[in-house]
Design a protein around this motif. Sequence first.
Motif, PDB file in Angstrom:
ATOM      1  N   UNK A 240      36.865  41.137  39.194  1.00 50.12           N
ATOM      2  CA  UNK A 240      38.164  41.451  38.605  1.00 50.12           C
ATOM      3  C   UNK A 240      39.099  40.265  38.809  1.00 50.12           C
ATOM      4  N   UNK A 241      39.742  39.834  37.720  1.00 49.18           N
ATOM      5  CA  UNK A 241      40.623  38.680  37.760  1.00 49.18           C
ATOM      6  C   UNK A 241      41.925  39.020  37.041  1.00 49.18           C
ATOM      7  N   UNK A 242      43.051  38.864  37.729  1.00 46.68           N
ATOM      8  CA  UNK A 242      44.357  39.007  37.091  1.00 46.68           C
ATOM      9  C   UNK A 242      44.629  37.722  36.328  1.00 46.68           C
ATOM     10  N   UNK A 275      41.143  40.842  33.632  1.00 51.27           N
ATOM     11  CA  UNK A 275      39.795  40.591  33.118  1.00 51.27           C
ATOM     12  C   UNK A 275      38.784  41.230  34.062  1.00 51.27           C
ATOM     13  N   UNK A 276      37.891  42.038  33.505  1.00 55.21           N
ATOM     14  CA  UNK A 276      36.825  42.660  34.266  1.00 55.21           C
ATOM     15  C   UNK A 276      35.477  42.175  33.739  1.00 55.21           C
ATOM     16  N   UNK A 277      34.597  41.788  34.654  1.00 57.30           N
ATOM     17  CA  UNK A 277      33.234  41.367  34.313  1.00 57.30           C
ATOM     18  C   UNK A 277      32.299  42.223  35.157  1.00 57.30           C
ATOM     19  N   UNK A 316      36.474  39.232  25.222  1.00 59.97           N
ATOM     20  CA  UNK A 316      36.776  38.219  26.231  1.00 59.97           C
ATOM     21  C   UNK A 316      35.699  37.146  26.230  1.00 59.97           C
ATOM     22  N   UNK A 317      36.040  35.956  25.735  1.00 60.39           N
ATOM     23  CA  UNK A 317      35.164  34.792  25.867  1.00 60.39           C
ATOM     24  C   UNK A 317      35.444  34.079  27.171  1.00 60.39           C
ATOM     25  N   UNK A 318      34.395  33.691  27.900  1.00 60.30           N
ATOM     26  CA  UNK A 318      34.554  33.097  29.213  1.00 60.30           C
ATOM     27  C   UNK A 318      34.410  31.585  29.159  1.00 60.30           C
ATOM     28  N   UNK A 332      35.723  43.118  29.748  1.00 60.90           N
ATOM     29  CA  UNK A 332      36.805  43.955  29.235  1.00 60.90           C
ATOM     30  C   UNK A 332      38.135  43.382  29.700  1.00 60.90           C
ATOM     31  N   UNK A 333      39.134  43.392  28.841  1.00 55.18           N
ATOM     32  CA  UNK A 333      40.486  42.970  29.206  1.00 55.18           C
ATOM     33  C   UNK A 333      41.391  44.196  29.130  1.00 55.18           C
TER      34      UNK A 333
END
Length: 685
Positions: A240-242, A275-277, A316-318, A332-333
């Motif tokens: 999880x990334x803010x 952002x969730x991966x 969401x492209x990384x 997912x965003x």
Amino acid sequence: MRWLVLLFVLLSAPLRAEPLAREALAALISAPYALGEPLNDRGVWSLLNSGGGEAGYVFETGPLAPLPGFSGQPINILVLLDLDGAFIDTRLLGHNEPIFVSGLGEAPLRQFLSQYRGHSINQPLVVGNPYGAGSGSDLVYLDGVTKATASIRIAHESILAAALAVARERMQGVTAGPPPRPDPGYAETLDWDALIAKGLVRHLRVGNAEVQAAFAGTKWADDDPEAAGDPEGTYLDLYAVDIGPPAIARAVLSPDTLAEIEGLAALALDDELLLLIEAGRHGLVSDAFVRNTAPDLLGAMQDGLPLALRDADMLAGLSGDIPEDLQNATRMILRLDRRLGFDPSRDWQLVVQAPRRHGMFQPETGTRDFTLAMGLPDRFFRFPERAAPPAPPWLDALHNRSTDLMLLAAGLAGLFLLLWRQGWLATRRRFTVIRLAILAVTIGFVGFWGQGQLSIVTPLAVIRSAVQGGGLAVLLYDPFSLLVWVAAILGFLLWGRGLFCGWLCPYGAMQEFAHHLGRRLGLREWQPPRAVGRALLWSGPVALVLLVATAFLAPQHAETVAEIEPFKTAITTHFARPWPYVLWAGGWVAVSLVWFKGYCRTLCPLGALMRLGGLLRLRRWIPRRAECGSPCQLCRVRCRYDAIAPKGQIRYSECFQCLDCVTIHDDPAQCVPLRLQARGRRLAA
């Protein structure tokens, strides 16, 4: 590409609804509640109870949580929330949802909204299959509307988002604004490894064995064969990334996705993006998930209250330096609205639900929660100057009624002084006029104006709260009644029940005026036979026991049983209630035309409780002589409360402190022993 995103967001952005004017909003509030004063400039108002005390909050979802519906415009709903965060009512105000405008009609939407009553914002409310509410699951299911899934979920999110914003600001003192915002000028060289090392990416891994252990001993223990067959395998592998701060977003997103994010941020200034991966088999959402709504298997908490999560509807492209196994993972965003009380610079928690279903037909759903701690350092944000936290509601109530409280305190002090010098008061030539004047003030100022009519409901609520470990702060929300209670308790210790029942009860004063009117009209006064009158004294204690038993054994019926007290009808609502209530309250006043204060002396449960004052009073305050009762019976015959025993003793548990007997005792023209003494002196002379 960027201008297309800007155009799409601009066209789909909801129009911010203007709050209703006071007159329009007040018309939507039903008795026993009333609209109070505005609490902020975003349409939040106080909700008052029938006694004028603060009972909760009134607000619209449109101004507070303008989440775009299927039509692109918000669904505006009126919400009444009590002081503990429970929904009193939810009512549709306006919408443009096509399915309810030209399809199903509004009836299904209104029926859906009726389900919130009685539920709390602290409960995990979800829209879904009610068959999932089996034992072991803490979810509270609300029945949705077939063919209107997206619109219903958006309405649900709007209600929760607005209610949580009010709860944070009013109940916990965490102001909803101005929120901290990401600092676009802050630069920091970051990559994936640096994000991991500095704790800016939070990681949660849950293995199959851990999930099995969470469901062990429940009916869902054997409902995941994959977890049972591969205990070393991974169930959840979540990063999880803010990505609200641009420095972090640049480190994890591809250029195209970063451009979309920047376009959204330019318009949605208060959205914090997450952002969730997920590289495990959890998948983040269920098959029933609808895009652009709240994810059904994810939640968030801050300060003990839920946060409103919402899908940003973006792919969401990384960035290229993120490991390859994550490039192919579920992504997912999500959006969190900072206007609703969310502060990304403070600790908060991301909650992931692990669901299992048991049974083939109408399966029962069980869930277990796994939590990931979140929060970013202050260096990524700009902090506007925060306003001082709002004053507690009880302090506002104290300030708003300061004039009334000063007048009441002065009046009570004067009444105490008069009753302390009761001998002087009772011998005044105009004593009856003085007493009736005080009773008129009790009806008009204490009752109708101040709403200070005491009720048995209050001590029952205090006892129940004490037994259940609750607080008593709710008493401070009605300082006027609290001051009357303080005076009644002090008088209770000095004189017994007499101070309140005889001088400070508005409904009792109404009955006394009715009895004086009956004498003016020449109606014959009626007294039940002494044996019947003594037996009727037990009706009050029986009513009190019934109320206490109902409050503890069947609290859902306590309010109905409490209608045995006519105070709400007569004083609180000024007889503006359905006819059975008016007949009950007005009937006892009419009875008092011929039977002096019959309700107060018999059926009143508060009066029954006040009878304890006859045992707890600190002194015998009514003077007596040796001749009182034998041979003199004048005071006993004149006492309309039948509070004097045949032998002359005062029954303080039944004495209303009318001072009639004190008037006789100190009057040489009425008191038989004094007249005999005077005659003896004249004969001796």
